[in-house]
Scaffold this motif. Structure first.
Motif, PDB file in Angstrom:
ATOM      1  N   ALA A  92      36.494  61.878  32.397  1.00  0.00           N
ATOM      2  CA  ALA A  92      36.455  62.465  33.740  1.00  0.00           C
ATOM      3  C   ALA A  92      35.213  62.000  34.488  1.00  0.00           C
ATOM      4  N   GLY A  93      34.107  61.849  33.766  1.00  0.00           N
ATOM      5  CA  GLY A  93      32.863  61.406  34.402  1.00  0.00           C
ATOM      6  C   GLY A  93      32.965  59.982  34.915  1.00  0.00           C
ATOM      7  N   LEU A  94      33.591  59.133  34.135  1.00  0.00           N
ATOM      8  CA  LEU A  94      33.728  57.735  34.555  1.00  0.00           C
ATOM      9  C   LEU A  94      34.579  57.607  35.816  1.00  0.00           C
ATOM     10  N   GLN A  95      35.531  58.533  35.986  1.00  0.00           N
ATOM     11  CA  GLN A  95      36.352  58.504  37.192  1.00  0.00           C
ATOM     12  C   GLN A  95      35.515  58.803  38.430  1.00  0.00           C
ATOM     13  N   LEU A 143      29.687  72.382  31.953  1.00  0.00           N
ATOM     14  CA  LEU A 143      30.469  71.190  32.306  1.00  0.00           C
ATOM     15  C   LEU A 143      30.538  71.013  33.821  1.00  0.00           C
ATOM     16  N   MET A 144      30.908  72.094  34.534  1.00  0.00           N
ATOM     17  CA  MET A 144      31.090  72.001  35.974  1.00  0.00           C
ATOM     18  C   MET A 144      29.767  71.712  36.682  1.00  0.00           C
ATOM     19  N   ARG A 145      28.692  72.338  36.205  1.00  0.00           N
ATOM     20  CA  ARG A 145      27.394  72.113  36.846  1.00  0.00           C
ATOM     21  C   ARG A 145      27.013  70.639  36.774  1.00  0.00           C
ATOM     22  N   VAL A 160      35.383  67.196  42.578  1.00  0.00           N
ATOM     23  CA  VAL A 160      35.264  67.272  41.119  1.00  0.00           C
ATOM     24  C   VAL A 160      36.595  67.642  40.453  1.00  0.00           C
ATOM     25  N   LYS A 161      37.680  67.250  41.090  1.00  0.00           N
ATOM     26  CA  LYS A 161      38.994  67.568  40.510  1.00  0.00           C
ATOM     27  C   LYS A 161      39.141  67.094  39.060  1.00  0.00           C
ATOM     28  N   PRO A 162      38.701  65.877  38.712  1.00  0.00           N
ATOM     29  CA  PRO A 162      38.813  65.490  37.302  1.00  0.00           C
ATOM     30  C   PRO A 162      38.122  66.487  36.375  1.00  0.00           C
ATOM     31  N   ALA A 163      36.997  67.051  36.831  1.00  0.00           N
ATOM     32  CA  ALA A 163      36.249  67.977  35.981  1.00  0.00           C
ATOM     33  C   ALA A 163      37.026  69.261  35.746  1.00  0.00           C
ATOM     34  N   TRP A 164      37.533  69.885  36.829  1.00  0.00           N
ATOM     35  CA  TRP A 164      38.210  71.167  36.564  1.00  0.00           C
ATOM     36  C   TRP A 164      39.569  70.992  35.920  1.00  0.00           C
ATOM     37  N   LEU A 165      40.177  69.833  36.116  1.00  0.00           N
ATOM     38  CA  LEU A 165      41.411  69.588  35.358  1.00  0.00           C
ATOM     39  C   LEU A 165      41.096  69.521  33.863  1.00  0.00           C
ATOM     40  N   THR A 166      39.994  68.859  33.546  1.00  0.00           N
ATOM     41  CA  THR A 166      39.588  68.783  32.145  1.00  0.00           C
ATOM     42  C   THR A 166      39.232  70.167  31.622  1.00  0.00           C
ATOM     43  N   LEU A 167      38.576  70.954  32.468  1.00  0.00           N
ATOM     44  CA  LEU A 167      38.210  72.310  32.061  1.00  0.00           C
ATOM     45  C   LEU A 167      39.457  73.165  31.817  1.00  0.00           C
ATOM     46  N   ILE A 168      40.469  73.004  32.681  1.00  0.00           N
ATOM     47  CA  ILE A 168      41.730  73.725  32.472  1.00  0.00           C
ATOM     48  C   ILE A 168      42.297  73.388  31.104  1.00  0.00           C
ATOM     49  N   LEU A 169      42.277  72.113  30.789  1.00  0.00           N
ATOM     50  CA  LEU A 169      42.807  71.679  29.494  1.00  0.00           C
ATOM     51  C   LEU A 169      42.074  72.360  28.334  1.00  0.00           C
ATOM     52  N   GLN A 199      45.879  65.228  32.718  1.00  0.00           N
ATOM     53  CA  GLN A 199      45.322  63.879  32.680  1.00  0.00           C
ATOM     54  C   GLN A 199      45.998  62.953  33.685  1.00  0.00           C
ATOM     55  N   SER A 200      47.312  63.135  33.881  1.00  0.00           N
ATOM     56  CA  SER A 200      47.953  62.255  34.864  1.00  0.00           C
ATOM     57  C   SER A 200      47.408  62.567  36.252  1.00  0.00           C
ATOM     58  N   ASN A 201      47.025  63.828  36.486  1.00  0.00           N
ATOM     59  CA  ASN A 201      46.413  64.174  37.768  1.00  0.00           C
ATOM     60  C   ASN A 201      45.007  63.617  37.909  1.00  0.00           C
ATOM     61  N   VAL A 202      44.285  63.576  36.783  1.00  0.00           N
ATOM     62  CA  VAL A 202      42.945  62.982  36.813  1.00  0.00           C
ATOM     63  C   VAL A 202      43.056  61.540  37.298  1.00  0.00           C
ATOM     64  N   ILE A 203      44.059  60.852  36.792  1.00  0.00           N
ATOM     65  CA  ILE A 203      44.223  59.450  37.157  1.00  0.00           C
ATOM     66  C   ILE A 203      44.690  59.304  38.594  1.00  0.00           C
ATOM     67  N   GLU A 204      45.555  60.231  39.010  1.00  0.00           N
ATOM     68  CA  GLU A 204      46.054  60.199  40.377  1.00  0.00           C
ATOM     69  C   GLU A 204      44.931  60.351  41.396  1.00  0.00           C
ATOM     70  N   THR A 205      43.990  61.261  41.127  1.00  0.00           N
ATOM     71  CA  THR A 205      42.878  61.448  42.065  1.00  0.00           C
ATOM     72  C   THR A 205      42.124  60.147  42.260  1.00  0.00           C
ATOM     73  N   LEU A 206      42.001  59.405  41.170  1.00  0.00           N
ATOM     74  CA  LEU A 206      41.299  58.137  41.267  1.00  0.00           C
ATOM     75  C   LEU A 206      42.043  57.206  42.208  1.00  0.00           C
ATOM     76  N   ALA A 207      43.355  57.140  42.044  1.00  0.00           N
ATOM     77  CA  ALA A 207      44.160  56.234  42.849  1.00  0.00           C
ATOM     78  C   ALA A 207      44.015  56.559  44.331  1.00  0.00           C
ATOM     79  N   THR A 208      44.069  57.852  44.703  1.00  0.00           N
ATOM     80  CA  THR A 208      43.984  58.195  46.123  1.00  0.00           C
ATOM     81  C   THR A 208      42.597  57.917  46.681  1.00  0.00           C
ATOM     82  N   SER A 209      41.559  58.181  45.871  1.00  0.00           N
ATOM     83  CA  SER A 209      40.219  57.949  46.405  1.00  0.00           C
ATOM     84  C   SER A 209      39.996  56.446  46.602  1.00  0.00           C
TER      85      SER A 209
END
Lengths: 321, 301
Positions: free
Chosen positions: A206-209, B182-184, B218-227, B287-297
């Protein structure tokens, strides 16, 4: 008469100090007022955190100075638990030795592996990346699936590893992987490395993203030549807060090793060869019900972790320089 | 003169490369050299998943085969059928266990992500007295062994009157220090102050700044936190806090079934597969959402 003068002198000397303190206090109060919103943000967490995490920890530390068997009220005995722990408990010293051996091997390897794998995975196109990520974190996702290692390292001829080694003629008779003190720790280390690619690995991904792609392109123009330079000069420094997070997670998980030892090597293990600080703690806490003593063990473990955390945070500050 | 031209040419090539959106600083050889060990490790790591799937479809006699076989020979659904028969005969309707676990997991995860993100945002982006102190305490709290805090925790729960209620499992999970930590670190790492500042200039309330600007970044972070949270709560047993049969969770009910003895081994394998399937599904979604956020950004730039 003289002493009176000295006293007034002291009082006069105190005035600027007091004034300074008052000024400082005023400043703090002003800051608190300005940042009212921040406290609102933190309040829900802090209330619950204090109640369910901090208070129990403080109570445990207090118990570590008492004799407490849960049935009777705790009796204060000072440093006795700690003295007994270090001077009179040989098994505790074995546990400390095992825990350090384990932590020194698995900690760094698994930390670096978590990062390197996350970094490698990040190179792939999204679909492949998702599949590899899933596969790599499968052991940690599936909870207590380390039972599979019992089948692999089973001591009879039918264990997968023994069966394989016998068939290929590498060994003549089966090896007691989980009963022989020579191999126990090695097996546990392998199993842990395998299961540990969890929380820090996903945090690193997630950090690398979160790293801005443009930085890499700018760096390429500035003369960064290959992926290794890019890793050291750009990726690692940009990831520093996440690296710190990973380090703390790694410390807590490696020093807290215990469940996996019990699952693989049994409890207590032969010759205490797989006895760790946490299994020692379980022994006193949930079998002998000597909570005071168990709390002292927990406090020592806590001190060890805090110390190693300091050390590692200092090391991480040097990354990318 | 010549050198200058040469370096200019190099820069030109680089810029052209970038414009084509080819990744810089990568060689084919390096890619191949990296893929091989990664592939090997991935295959090795996949073992438990394969084992769980294969075991769940083994008929009982194959589970006890000696020497043990890794893969299933004659796959059957018997284990699942047996499991459903046992489930439909349970004393408390089985749906109740499922509800308990689903309820605890959703409530706990939602609460935790909200509470932790709020606190983490303030700790990372506000400068208020006590901030460093709190951050330090959070890291320290992570390092204290939970085995000895069980008793003080029980005392606190009973003082609150929460023993044998959902609250005893859900509310403490709101405040796990890992989430805030993690979030901080992610807020610190990924959210630029200028963005927050300009939103404040535009008159946005602090909560809006947090919710509409910082959180999406920080969407990748809270998605990971949800997991992580789902994974933890899904296997929560309620420990020493829950006694009533109708409040017990799915893992407890399942372990009661497995305790039925050696004849339940096949059912046990089916249960193992069912239990890991939920974290795996959540994993795939997040995880697929983590990747999606990257694509849109990427497009935004």
């Amino acid at each position: 008469m003289k002493s009176e003068i000295v006293q007034t002198d002291k009082r006069i000397a105190l005035i600027p100090k007091l004034a300074k303190e008052r000024e400082h206090l005023k400043y703090v109060i002003k800051q608190v007022k300005i940042n009212k919103v921040s406290y609102l943000f933190v309040a829900p967490f802090m209330t619950l955190f204090t109640l369910f995490y901090i208070v129990p920890v403080i109570m445990s530390i207090f118990y570590s100075f008492t004799y407490y068997n849960i049935l009777e009220p705790p009796k204060f005995i000072g440093w006795l638990n700690y003295i007994k722990l270090f001077l009179d408990d040989d098994i505790f010293l074995i546990a400390i030795k095992n825990t350090f051996l384990f932590a020194l091997i698995t900690g760094p390897i698994s930390y670096i592996a978590c990062f390197m794998f996350a970094w490698m995975v990040n190179e792939y196109p999204p679909n492949i990346r998702a599949i590899i990520t899933l596969l790599l974190s499968a052991p940690s996702l599936s909870g207590n699936m380390y039972m599979i290692w019992q089948v692999i390292f089973s001591g009879d001829n039918y264990g997968y590893l023994n069966g394989f080694l016998l068939r290929t003629g590498i060994i003549r008779e089966s090896i007691q992987w989980l009963q022989d003190p020579k191999y126990m720790m090695a097996v546990i280390i392998i199993a842990t490395l395998w299961i540990n690619l969890g929380i820090s690995f996903l945090a690193f991904i997630a950090g690398l993203q979160g790293i801005d792609r443009n930085i890499y392109e700018a760096a390429a123009i500035d003369g960064v030549k290959n992926r290794w330079q890019e890793l050291w000069y750009i990726t690692l420094p940009a990831m520093r807060p996440i690296l710190m997070f990973g380090a703390v997670m790694q410390i807590t998980s490696t020093f807290n090793v215990g469940d996996i030892c019990v699952a693989l090597a049994g409890f207590p293990s032969v010759d205490y060869a797989a006895h760790t600080v946490v299994t020692h703690l379980m022994d006193y806490g949930s079998i002998r019900f000597e909570m005071g003593y168990a709390s002292a063990i927990a406090t020592v473990l806590f001190a060890i972790m805090v110390g190693s955390n300091k050390l590692i945070q200092n090391l991480l500050r040097k990354v990318g320089e | 003169m010549f050198a200058k031209v040469k370096s200019g040419l190099k820069n030109f090539r680089l810029i052209r490369k970038i414009n084509r959106r080819v990744k810089v600083n990568r060689t084919v050889g390096g890619n191949v050299a990296m893929s091989i060990p990664l592939g090997l490790v991935a295959a090795f790591m996949a073992l438990p998943m394969v084992y769980a799937i294969s075991n769940a479809f083994k008929p009982l006699n194959e589970i006890f085969f000696f020497p043990p076989r890794f893969f299933v020979r004659n796959p059957t659904l018997d284990n699942f059928r047996d499991l459903f028969i046992i489930m439909s005969n349970s004393w408390v309707p089985f749906s109740r266990y499922i509800f308990n676990t689903v309820f605890i997991t959703t409530a706990g995860t939602t609460g935790h992500v909200l509470v932790a993100s709020l606190a983490a945002y303030a700790l990372a982006k506000h400068n208020f007295p006590g901030r460093r102190f709190i951050s330090r305490i959070i890291v320290l709290a992570l390092m204290f062994s939970t085995a000895v805090t069980a008793i003080p925790n029980y005392l606190i729960m009973s003082r609150l009157g929460w023993i044998d209620t959902y609250l005893s499992v859900i509310v403490p999970s709101f405040a796990t220090p890992v989430g805030v930590f993690l979030m901080r670190n992610f807020f610190e790492h990924a959210v630029p102050d200028i963005m927050l500042e300009s939103a404040r200039m535009d008159g946005a309330k602090e909560f809006a700044v947090f919710w509409k600007i910082a959180m999406p970044i920080v969407k990748p972070a809270w998605l990971t936190l949800i997991l992580f949270t789902v994974q933890g709560l899904w296997s929560a047993t309620g420990g020493t806090f829950i006694y009533s049969e109708q409040l017990k969770t799915l893992p407890v009910a399942f372990s009661q079934i497995i305790q039925g003895g050696i004849a339940r081994s096949g059912v046990g394998a089916a249960i193992a597969l069912l239990m890991i399937s939920v974290p795996v599904i959540v994993f795939i979604i997040t995880q697929s959402n983590v990747i999606e956020t990257l694509a849109t950004s990427g497009i935004k730039e």
